[in-house]
Design a protein around this motif. Structure first.
Motif, PDB file in Angstrom:
ATOM      1  N   MET A 252       0.848  -1.355  -0.066  1.00 51.55           N
ATOM      2  CA  MET A 252       0.083   0.001  -0.123  1.00 51.55           C
ATOM      3  C   MET A 252       0.922   1.147   0.116  1.00 51.55           C
ATOM      4  O   MET A 252       0.581   2.306  -0.748  1.00 51.55           O
ATOM      5  CB  MET A 252      -1.075   0.009   1.157  1.00 51.55           C
ATOM      6  N   GLN A 253       2.025   0.998   0.691  1.00 46.85           N
ATOM      7  CA  GLN A 253       2.975   2.463   0.797  1.00 46.85           C
ATOM      8  C   GLN A 253       3.365   2.642  -0.646  1.00 46.85           C
ATOM      9  O   GLN A 253       3.447   3.837  -1.096  1.00 46.85           O
ATOM     10  CB  GLN A 253       3.819   2.233   1.742  1.00 46.85           C
ATOM     11  N   ASN A 254       3.773   1.514  -1.363  1.00 44.69           N
ATOM     12  CA  ASN A 254       4.430   1.697  -2.936  1.00 44.69           C
ATOM     13  C   ASN A 254       3.046   2.376  -3.746  1.00 44.69           C
ATOM     14  O   ASN A 254       3.646   2.976  -4.432  1.00 44.69           O
ATOM     15  CB  ASN A 254       4.613   0.494  -3.338  1.00 44.69           C
ATOM     16  N   GLU A 255       1.854   1.977  -3.483  1.00 42.64           N
ATOM     17  CA  GLU A 255       0.686   2.400  -4.337  1.00 42.64           C
ATOM     18  C   GLU A 255       0.566   3.970  -3.880  1.00 42.64           C
ATOM     19  O   GLU A 255       0.351   4.632  -4.983  1.00 42.64           O
ATOM     20  CB  GLU A 255      -0.590   1.632  -3.944  1.00 42.64           C
ATOM     21  N   GLN A 256       0.825   4.253  -2.652  1.00 43.80           N
ATOM     22  CA  GLN A 256       0.530   5.746  -2.398  1.00 43.80           C
ATOM     23  C   GLN A 256       1.745   6.702  -3.069  1.00 43.80           C
ATOM     24  O   GLN A 256       1.639   7.708  -3.606  1.00 43.80           O
ATOM     25  CB  GLN A 256       0.472   6.082  -0.955  1.00 43.80           C
ATOM     26  N   ILE A 257       2.983   6.105  -2.899  1.00 40.96           N
ATOM     27  CA  ILE A 257       4.207   6.870  -3.454  1.00 40.96           C
ATOM     28  C   ILE A 257       3.848   6.914  -5.216  1.00 40.96           C
ATOM     29  O   ILE A 257       3.894   8.042  -5.845  1.00 40.96           O
ATOM     30  CB  ILE A 257       5.343   6.124  -3.175  1.00 40.96           C
ATOM     31  N   LEU A 258       3.202   5.841  -5.827  1.00 40.46           N
ATOM     32  CA  LEU A 258       3.484   6.107  -7.247  1.00 40.46           C
ATOM     33  C   LEU A 258       2.262   6.997  -7.574  1.00 40.46           C
ATOM     34  O   LEU A 258       2.618   7.656  -8.356  1.00 40.46           O
ATOM     35  CB  LEU A 258       2.936   4.414  -7.621  1.00 40.46           C
ATOM     36  N   LEU A 259       0.964   7.019  -6.697  1.00 35.07           N
ATOM     37  CA  LEU A 259       0.033   8.093  -7.046  1.00 35.07           C
ATOM     38  C   LEU A 259       0.791   9.274  -6.844  1.00 35.07           C
ATOM     39  O   LEU A 259       0.218  10.421  -7.638  1.00 35.07           O
ATOM     40  CB  LEU A 259      -1.213   7.845  -5.845  1.00 35.07           C
ATOM     41  N   THR A 260       1.614   9.520  -5.715  1.00 37.69           N
ATOM     42  CA  THR A 260       2.114  10.925  -5.722  1.00 37.69           C
ATOM     43  C   THR A 260       2.871  11.354  -7.189  1.00 37.69           C
ATOM     44  O   THR A 260       2.692  12.357  -7.563  1.00 37.69           O
ATOM     45  CB  THR A 260       3.272  10.730  -4.535  1.00 37.69           C
ATOM     46  N   TYR A 261       3.580  10.430  -7.727  1.00 39.28           N
ATOM     47  CA  TYR A 261       4.383  10.677  -8.723  1.00 39.28           C
ATOM     48  C   TYR A 261       3.513  10.829 -10.062  1.00 39.28           C
ATOM     49  O   TYR A 261       3.637  11.716 -11.041  1.00 39.28           O
ATOM     50  CB  TYR A 261       5.375   9.822  -9.053  1.00 39.28           C
ATOM     51  N   LEU A 262       2.490  10.042 -10.264  1.00 38.72           N
ATOM     52  CA  LEU A 262       1.606  10.232 -11.247  1.00 38.72           C
ATOM     53  C   LEU A 262       0.784  11.475 -11.236  1.00 38.72           C
ATOM     54  O   LEU A 262       0.611  12.241 -12.251  1.00 38.72           O
ATOM     55  CB  LEU A 262       0.284   9.058 -11.321  1.00 38.72           C
ATOM     56  N   LEU A 263       0.290  11.884  -9.775  1.00 31.14           N
ATOM     57  CA  LEU A 263      -0.189  13.165  -9.745  1.00 31.14           C
ATOM     58  C   LEU A 263       0.420  14.441 -10.203  1.00 31.14           C
ATOM     59  O   LEU A 263       0.149  15.294 -10.982  1.00 31.14           O
ATOM     60  CB  LEU A 263      -1.093  13.254  -8.377  1.00 31.14           C
ATOM     61  N   SER A 264       1.784  14.350  -9.418  1.00 29.73           N
ATOM     62  CA  SER A 264       2.415  15.430  -9.780  1.00 29.73           C
ATOM     63  C   SER A 264       3.029  15.645 -11.233  1.00 29.73           C
ATOM     64  O   SER A 264       2.844  16.782 -11.765  1.00 29.73           O
ATOM     65  CB  SER A 264       3.769  15.291  -8.754  1.00 29.73           C
ATOM     66  N   ALA A 265       3.364  14.466 -11.790  1.00 27.55           N
ATOM     67  CA  ALA A 265       3.898  14.705 -13.194  1.00 27.55           C
ATOM     68  C   ALA A 265       2.685  14.928 -14.259  1.00 27.55           C
ATOM     69  O   ALA A 265       2.938  15.771 -15.294  1.00 27.55           O
ATOM     70  CB  ALA A 265       4.516  13.281 -13.681  1.00 27.55           C
ATOM     71  N   SER A 266       1.345  14.735 -13.882  1.00 31.89           N
ATOM     72  CA  SER A 266       0.401  15.012 -14.788  1.00 31.89           C
ATOM     73  C   SER A 266      -0.009  16.422 -14.786  1.00 31.89           C
ATOM     74  O   SER A 266      -0.518  16.891 -15.683  1.00 31.89           O
ATOM     75  CB  SER A 266      -0.779  14.097 -14.273  1.00 31.89           C
ATOM     76  N   ILE A 267       0.437  17.271 -13.854  1.00 30.89           N
ATOM     77  CA  ILE A 267       0.243  18.607 -13.722  1.00 30.89           C
ATOM     78  C   ILE A 267       1.509  19.471 -13.870  1.00 30.89           C
ATOM     79  O   ILE A 267       1.455  20.634 -13.920  1.00 30.89           O
ATOM     80  CB  ILE A 267      -0.737  19.140 -12.796  1.00 30.89           C
ATOM     81  N   ASN A 268       2.456  18.697 -14.069  1.00 35.15           N
ATOM     82  CA  ASN A 268       4.086  19.356 -13.799  1.00 35.15           C
ATOM     83  C   ASN A 268       4.156  20.359 -15.152  1.00 35.15           C
ATOM     84  O   ASN A 268       4.002  19.910 -16.489  1.00 35.15           O
ATOM     85  CB  ASN A 268       4.998  18.524 -13.871  1.00 35.15           C
ATOM     86  N   ASP A 269       4.444  21.686 -15.139  1.00 36.58           N
ATOM     87  CA  ASP A 269       4.809  22.533 -16.224  1.00 36.58           C
ATOM     88  C   ASP A 269       5.811  21.794 -17.387  1.00 36.58           C
ATOM     89  O   ASP A 269       5.926  22.087 -18.358  1.00 36.58           O
ATOM     90  CB  ASP A 269       4.976  23.730 -15.799  1.00 36.58           C
ATOM     91  N   ASN A 270       6.686  21.002 -16.757  1.00 35.71           N
ATOM     92  CA  ASN A 270       7.546  20.551 -17.640  1.00 35.71           C
ATOM     93  C   ASN A 270       7.322  19.223 -18.360  1.00 35.71           C
ATOM     94  O   ASN A 270       8.207  18.749 -19.193  1.00 35.71           O
ATOM     95  CB  ASN A 270       8.948  20.226 -16.660  1.00 35.71           C
TER      96      ASN A 270
END
Length: 341
Positions: A252-270
């Motif tokens: 579950m910890q892996n899944e939450q960390i993955l979600l962090t990166y998916l969400l962040s990258a999806s709105i990152n200006d870069n």
């Protein structure tokens, strides 16, 4: 080094054309497999040359990662009180554990750079060198599979016998940056090492330069595509069979960390529009999966995990990449950071 020094300092007789001799010297070196890629290129988190890495070993980064993983496993199996001197506080086992648990960190970094990678040279017109050539898809998949193996809860979990031998530190021996962070007060945090390691891996896989390259290469060069990479990671985490106990918590910890990166990258200006489109689609599919799974679970911990994920999906702007403190330092050589003085 010898090739560079010879090129820069060798003297030639007057009857030798210096330019032709130097070019022949470089051509001979290239035919033997010697190649120069700058330190700047090798250090970049978004680096892409499959042979330009820092502190890795072996001729092939992925083969060496698999070998190092076996060494790490053996070291953890043998880890215990014998790893510190008699008369040393037992809490110092944590100091010794850090480099063993993270023994494969540089090989992991090297393997991630193969994904979305490209062979290239600082070629000159007419020198006959290969200018650019994307890493072949089978090599990318080999690297991705090896990396995903490293975040398997079984590989991340510390044996309970090790955890039981690490007490709080004695008075006078405070926490320092060479240790894993804790969220459990004075006691050793059994989840923190795995959190640090998984976050480290995702910070390279979801580096925006890499995401943008993968999104392009998958469409134009028949290479690993971004959707395929993300799907593989989701299959290894959110869609994997549920595990119990500590391995379940790590999953579950892996899944939450993955979600962090998916969400962040999806709105990152870069992040490019092409990469954002893929990430948004995968997030939408993941939301559907979580909502469907939510209806069929009776496990309270897992149900709460799903609720947390759904709540986080509502506010992607709150997801920060590498939200966890950096892993303990380990590079033998590096740039001086005044903030650490």
């Amino acid at each position: 080094d010898k090739i560079s020094i010879t090129w820069g300092y060798q003297d030639f007789p007057k009857n030798i054309n210096e330019t032709e001799a130097l070019n022949a010297h470089l051509k001979t070196a290239g035919s033997k497999g010697y190649q120069f890629i700058s330190d700047v290129d090798a250090r970049a988190p978004g680096g892409l040359h499959p042979q330009a890495h820092l502190w890795d070993n072996g001729k092939n980064a992925v083969d060496e990662l698999n070998r190092v993983m076996n060494i790490r496993e053996k070291a953890l199996q043998n880890f215990g009180a014998a790893n510190i001197r008699t008369g040393t506080p037992m809490s110092f086992l944590e100091d010794v554990l850090v480099p063993i648990y993270l023994f494969h960190r540089y090989q992991l970094e090297a393997a991630t750079k193969i994904i979305g990678g490209m062979h290239y040279n600082y070629a000159l017109k007419g020198d006959g060198q290969v200018v650019t050539k994307p890493v072949a898809k089978p090599e990318e998949l080999k690297a991705l599979n090896a990396i995903l193996n490293a975040i398997d809860p079984e590989k991340l979990m510390l044996p309970q016998r090790i955890i039981d031998q690490i007490p709080p530190r004695p008075a006078g021996y405070g926490f320092n940056r060479e240790l894993f962070t804790k969220r459990t007060g004075l006691s050793f945090d059994a989840l923190s090492p795995a959190e640090t390691l998984t976050d480290f891996i995702f910070s390279f896989l979801f580096q925006t330069d890499r995401l943008n390259r993968i999104a392009q290469h998958g469409q134009t060069n028949n290479n690993l595509g971004l959707n395929e990479m993300v799907a593989s990671i989701i299959n290894k985490t959110w869609k994997a069979p549920r595990q119990a106990g500590m391995q379940g918590l790590l999953q579950m910890q892996n899944e939450q960390i993955l979600l962090t990166y998916l969400l962040s990258a999806s709105i990152n200006d870069n992040t490019s529009y092409a990469a954002k489109a893929v990430l948004q689609k995968n997030l939408a599919d993941l939301k559907t999966l979580i909502e469907k799974t939510q209806k069929g679970t009776s496990n309270e911990m897992y149900a709460g995990h799903l609720l947390l994920a759904l709540d986080r999906l509502k506010a992607p702007e709150k997801a920060k990449p590498t939200i966890h403190k950096a892993m303990p330092p380990g590079a033998p050589i590096g740039c001086f950071d005044e903030s650490l003085n």
